[in-house]
Design a protein around this motif. Sequence first.
Motif: not given
Length: 373
Positions: A92-95, A99-102, A113-114, A154-155
């Motif tokens: 997951v984006n910790p920020k 919201v799912a990363i699919t 993801i960066r 990313h933010g």
Amino acid sequence: MRSSIDAVIEGKLKDFSIPGSAVGIVQNGRLVWAKGYGWADVTRKVPMTPKTIMNIGSISKTITATAVMQLWERGLIDLDADVSRYLTYQVVNPKHPSVAITTRRLLNHRSSIRDGKSYWESYACGDPTAALGDWLEAYLTSGGAYFDADDNFHGWAPGILERDQPGGYCNVAYGLLGRLVECVTGARFNDYCAHHIFTPLGMNSTGWYLGDVNLDRHAVLYGKITKEKLESGRQLLAAPGLTIDELTPGARMPHCLYSYPTYMEGLARTSVEELSLFLATYAYRGGNQLLKQSTINLMLSDVHDGRPLCWNRLILENGDVIWGHAGSDPGVKTYMGFREMDETGVIIYFNGDDIGDSKEIITESLFFNAATL
């Protein structure tokens, strides 16, 4: 036609002191013309040819996307499910943890993801030594050795990228797609590709690891030395035997044959001749296709957060639409694209990474002259 292409390519090699180039044109599902220019190995005077093998940079992503969409066609992957469903850990984006990363967002570079510092420092001579799954877990999960919430993500939230925010293109995301293939199939990614992509197409000299290819046919990769690289002393990736005292700013340095753990985003090693077999599966509707035409059409549509999946749209000077992907790595510049209108495709390799506008000019020339074949 051929003399016109010769003049363009030979001129660019001279203008930018590029060691070598190999190009090819695909029509009606086959390679109809290909040629090499300059040197695959300057010191040994080995010519660059359509049989020369190179790591092709991010063109590799089209192969990885094909593997993923094969699994989607079989009902093994839901493009809109949280990718964590298929892994042994949560990503997951910790920020934006809700919201799912699919899979879809990984494919269209909207995962959030960066490519952080740890990714760029993962380049090393030889084949990868870190296991893909272990490296990704250390990079993407809290407490991992390479985890950095600000540097690795990313933010903005997955799927949402405003115009004034940093771009979403991400190499690590395609490494995660490779790991997804491994977790779903139980096979190593390189083995999956060998069995389901390379062997069916007759790409028998293609692979992801150095041990998979004939190194006698592999091009030497030449990178332009900069003062900054010399001063930092990092990521030079110099060929064995070179010392820093021998390196001069502005000169071209032969690189070692390098890799990184997320190899499926940039390290397919193949020739123009064999890559043409893969390109033809997208460019030519009447031939051997790895995916259904409806799947290819879906990939090229803009229904995925307003973007296609993996492939990028290029508009030629005459207005023609090209679907393709470029590649860039130390000592590597490449391009592969196809024109749906007449099912024509082109492939371009350079074993040098400071090439000016050569790729763009040669792409235009190849598509323009292909009509006269």
